[in-house]
Motif scaffolding. Sequence first.
Motif, PDB file in Angstrom:
ATOM      1  N   SER A  93       0.807  -1.215   0.000  1.00 11.58           N
ATOM      2  CA  SER A  93       0.000   0.000   0.000  1.00 11.58           C
ATOM      3  C   SER A  93       0.844   1.271   0.000  1.00 11.58           C
ATOM      4  CB  SER A  93      -0.965  -0.001   1.184  1.00 11.58           C
ATOM      5  OG  SER A  93      -0.262  -0.118   2.399  1.00 11.58           O
ATOM      6  N   LYS A  94       1.901   1.336   0.815  1.00 14.08           N
ATOM      7  CA  LYS A  94       2.729   2.548   0.869  1.00 14.08           C
ATOM      8  C   LYS A  94       3.487   2.740  -0.438  1.00 14.08           C
ATOM      9  CE  LYS A  94       6.198   5.021   3.556  1.00 14.08           C
ATOM     10  NZ  LYS A  94       6.865   5.505   2.329  1.00 14.08           N
ATOM     11  N   GLN A  95       4.021   1.651  -0.974  1.00  9.65           N
ATOM     12  CA  GLN A  95       4.744   1.734  -2.239  1.00  9.65           C
ATOM     13  C   GLN A  95       3.818   2.222  -3.356  1.00  9.65           C
ATOM     14  OE1 GLN A  95       6.326  -2.029  -3.494  1.00  9.65           O
ATOM     15  NE2 GLN A  95       7.321  -1.209  -5.332  1.00  9.65           N
ATOM     16  N   LEU A  96       2.603   1.713  -3.367  1.00  9.42           N
ATOM     17  CA  LEU A  96       1.628   2.129  -4.369  1.00  9.42           C
ATOM     18  C   LEU A  96       1.258   3.598  -4.211  1.00  9.42           C
ATOM     19  CD1 LEU A  96      -0.875  -0.863  -4.659  1.00  9.42           C
ATOM     20  CD2 LEU A  96       0.423   0.174  -6.515  1.00  9.42           C
ATOM     21  N   ALA A  97       1.090   4.049  -2.984  1.00  4.71           N
ATOM     22  CA  ALA A  97       0.713   5.445  -2.741  1.00  4.71           C
ATOM     23  C   ALA A  97       1.755   6.394  -3.324  1.00  4.71           C
ATOM     24  CB  ALA A  97       0.551   5.681  -1.245  1.00  4.71           C
ATOM     25  N   ASP A  98       3.019   6.085  -3.134  1.00  2.91           N
ATOM     26  CA  ASP A  98       4.092   6.930  -3.679  1.00  2.91           C
ATOM     27  C   ASP A  98       4.029   6.975  -5.209  1.00  2.91           C
ATOM     28  OD1 ASP A  98       5.000   7.399  -1.130  1.00  2.91           O
ATOM     29  OD2 ASP A  98       6.536   5.830  -1.190  1.00  2.91           O
ATOM     30  N   ASN A 101       0.630   8.888  -6.429  1.00  2.00           N
ATOM     31  CA  ASN A 101       0.634  10.320  -6.154  1.00  2.00           C
ATOM     32  C   ASN A 101       1.595  11.089  -7.051  1.00  2.00           C
ATOM     33  OD1 ASN A 101      -1.315  10.134  -4.160  1.00  2.00           O
ATOM     34  ND2 ASN A 101       0.176   9.839  -2.518  1.00  2.00           N
ATOM     35  N   GLN A 102       2.525  10.384  -7.696  1.00  4.12           N
ATOM     36  CA  GLN A 102       3.422  11.013  -8.652  1.00  4.12           C
ATOM     37  C   GLN A 102       2.949  10.861 -10.094  1.00  4.12           C
ATOM     38  OE1 GLN A 102       7.684  10.059  -7.957  1.00  4.12           O
ATOM     39  NE2 GLN A 102       7.035   9.254  -5.984  1.00  4.12           N
ATOM     40  N   GLY A 103       1.793  10.186 -10.267  1.00  5.56           N
ATOM     41  CA  GLY A 103       1.242  10.017 -11.597  1.00  5.56           C
ATOM     42  C   GLY A 103       1.969   8.991 -12.444  1.00  5.56           C
ATOM     43  N   LYS A 104       2.768   8.135 -11.816  1.00  5.38           N
ATOM     44  CA  LYS A 104       3.540   7.144 -12.560  1.00  5.38           C
ATOM     45  C   LYS A 104       2.727   5.869 -12.785  1.00  5.38           C
ATOM     46  CE  LYS A 104       8.027   8.721 -10.799  1.00  5.38           C
ATOM     47  NZ  LYS A 104       9.251   8.322 -10.041  1.00  5.38           N
ATOM     48  N   LEU A 105       3.171   5.056 -13.760  1.00  5.77           N
ATOM     49  CA  LEU A 105       2.531   3.764 -13.994  1.00  5.77           C
ATOM     50  C   LEU A 105       3.004   2.755 -12.951  1.00  5.77           C
ATOM     51  CD1 LEU A 105       2.608   3.231 -17.873  1.00  5.77           C
ATOM     52  CD2 LEU A 105       0.649   3.797 -16.448  1.00  5.77           C
ATOM     53  N   VAL A 106       2.084   1.939 -12.486  1.00  5.62           N
ATOM     54  CA  VAL A 106       2.421   0.886 -11.533  1.00  5.62           C
ATOM     55  C   VAL A 106       3.208  -0.196 -12.260  1.00  5.62           C
ATOM     56  CG1 VAL A 106       1.475  -0.794  -9.910  1.00  5.62           C
ATOM     57  CG2 VAL A 106       0.333   1.400 -10.223  1.00  5.62           C
ATOM     58  N   SER A 107       4.212  -0.754 -11.602  1.00  4.46           N
ATOM     59  CA  SER A 107       5.101  -1.714 -12.238  1.00  4.46           C
ATOM     60  C   SER A 107       4.391  -3.014 -12.605  1.00  4.46           C
ATOM     61  CB  SER A 107       6.279  -2.047 -11.310  1.00  4.46           C
ATOM     62  OG  SER A 107       5.827  -2.813 -10.201  1.00  4.46           O
ATOM     63  N   VAL A 223      -2.866  14.525 -13.702  1.00  5.81           N
ATOM     64  CA  VAL A 223      -3.624  13.995 -14.837  1.00  5.81           C
ATOM     65  C   VAL A 223      -2.849  14.178 -16.136  1.00  5.81           C
ATOM     66  CG1 VAL A 223      -5.691  14.321 -16.255  1.00  5.81           C
ATOM     67  CG2 VAL A 223      -5.892  14.249 -13.772  1.00  5.81           C
ATOM     68  N   LYS A 224      -2.272  15.351 -16.342  1.00  5.59           N
ATOM     69  CA  LYS A 224      -1.487  15.593 -17.559  1.00  5.59           C
ATOM     70  C   LYS A 224      -0.299  14.642 -17.646  1.00  5.59           C
ATOM     71  CE  LYS A 224      -2.636  20.427 -18.536  1.00  5.59           C
ATOM     72  NZ  LYS A 224      -2.125  21.825 -18.607  1.00  5.59           N
ATOM     73  N   GLU A 225       0.335  14.396 -16.506  1.00  6.30           N
ATOM     74  CA  GLU A 225       1.470  13.470 -16.498  1.00  6.30           C
ATOM     75  C   GLU A 225       1.012  12.048 -16.790  1.00  6.30           C
ATOM     76  OE1 GLU A 225       5.505  12.109 -15.928  1.00  6.30           O
ATOM     77  OE2 GLU A 225       4.496  13.922 -16.642  1.00  6.30           O
ATOM     78  N   ARG A 226      -0.150  11.645 -16.240  1.00  9.35           N
ATOM     79  CA  ARG A 226      -0.676  10.308 -16.524  1.00  9.35           C
ATOM     80  C   ARG A 226      -0.988  10.152 -18.011  1.00  9.35           C
ATOM     81  NH1 ARG A 226      -4.563  10.570 -12.295  1.00  9.35           N
ATOM     82  NH2 ARG A 226      -6.178   9.898 -13.751  1.00  9.35           N
ATOM     83  N   LEU A 227      -1.561  11.181 -18.606  1.00  5.08           N
ATOM     84  CA  LEU A 227      -1.887  11.124 -20.036  1.00  5.08           C
ATOM     85  C   LEU A 227      -0.612  11.047 -20.877  1.00  5.08           C
ATOM     86  CD1 LEU A 227      -4.782  13.760 -20.211  1.00  5.08           C
ATOM     87  CD2 LEU A 227      -4.995  11.262 -20.338  1.00  5.08           C
ATOM     88  N   ARG A 228       0.399  11.809 -20.481  1.00  9.44           N
ATOM     89  CA  ARG A 228       1.667  11.784 -21.228  1.00  9.44           C
ATOM     90  C   ARG A 228       2.295  10.393 -21.182  1.00  9.44           C
ATOM     91  NH1 ARG A 228       6.826  11.531 -20.690  1.00  9.44           N
ATOM     92  NH2 ARG A 228       6.710  11.383 -18.410  1.00  9.44           N
ATOM     93  N   ILE A 229       2.351   9.821 -19.992  1.00  8.54           N
ATOM     94  CA  ILE A 229       2.951   8.498 -19.837  1.00  8.54           C
ATOM     95  C   ILE A 229       2.130   7.452 -20.570  1.00  8.54           C
ATOM     96  CG2 ILE A 229       3.499   6.677 -18.174  1.00  8.54           C
ATOM     97  CD1 ILE A 229       4.183   8.871 -16.156  1.00  8.54           C
TER      98      ILE A 229
END
Length: 280
Positions: A93-98, A101-107, A223-229
């Motif tokens: 849960s903590k790893q996912l939250a980080d 919250n940064q808009g990155k894709l989950v591994s 949101v913009k970062e999620r769309l870019r990625i």
Amino acid sequence: MAAMTRLFRSSSSSSALCFIQRSLSTAAATEFKSQSGPPRIDPKDRNVQWVFLGCPGVGKGTYASRLSALLGVPHIATGDLVREELSSSGSMSKQLADIVNQGKLVSDEIIINLLSKRLEVGEEKGESGFILDGFPRTVRQAEILNDVTDIDLVVNLKLPENVLLEKCLGRRICSQCGKNFNVASINVKGENGNRDISMAPLLPPSQCVSKLITRSDDTETIVKERLRIYNEKSQPVEDFYRAQGKLLEFDLPGGIPESWPKLLEALNLDENEDKLSATA
């Protein structure tokens, strides 16, 4: 199913996903490739294996869940799996939250672990078939999935980026009942030959109004970062399925009232009074 789940549990993230094994027949595959749309579905054989692609906020969950209910197959949304884990006290849960919250894709490793748990639950319930939402997001994930099962159809939902941004920023969740709403009233004029798009807000009932909350990752920057990625990573996934003749591109014409009938038509489905059956 049991054998696949055991393999899933014992494998690393680079191992093949172990989903429900059901191969397309040669005849069915030939029929699909010969049509402009997906093959007709026999009402007695609803165990479809579909994937829904599309940018964050496009409505994958909305349309996948509707089709799930009508076809009688589970809707497995990796976004929901991630949010469930975030709200738990689980080890990830903590790893996912980080990450979120940064808009990155989950591994891949985390997503595969979450899917493994979900499949075990489905196995216990006797589920068959699926509609995947939010997976695969990379070619590597698509190759893993392709190694262990035959995907019948990949539906790629599309909206202009400015519409997607408005939709995401308008999303709200009732903190009491958990239902999703959208307060955005979207009216975008088409430019350079693109169509106008209008979407009415999906407003909550009176008992939910005071309990609405915004997702922590629904800020303009994130949101913009999620769309870019997403665009960077997912174009190759679209090309992967396009090369297999399994990709159905669907431009959403508007909100649910406008888009749902058109989507059923594109999928060669007909919504009748008591059931969803294949068109004759």
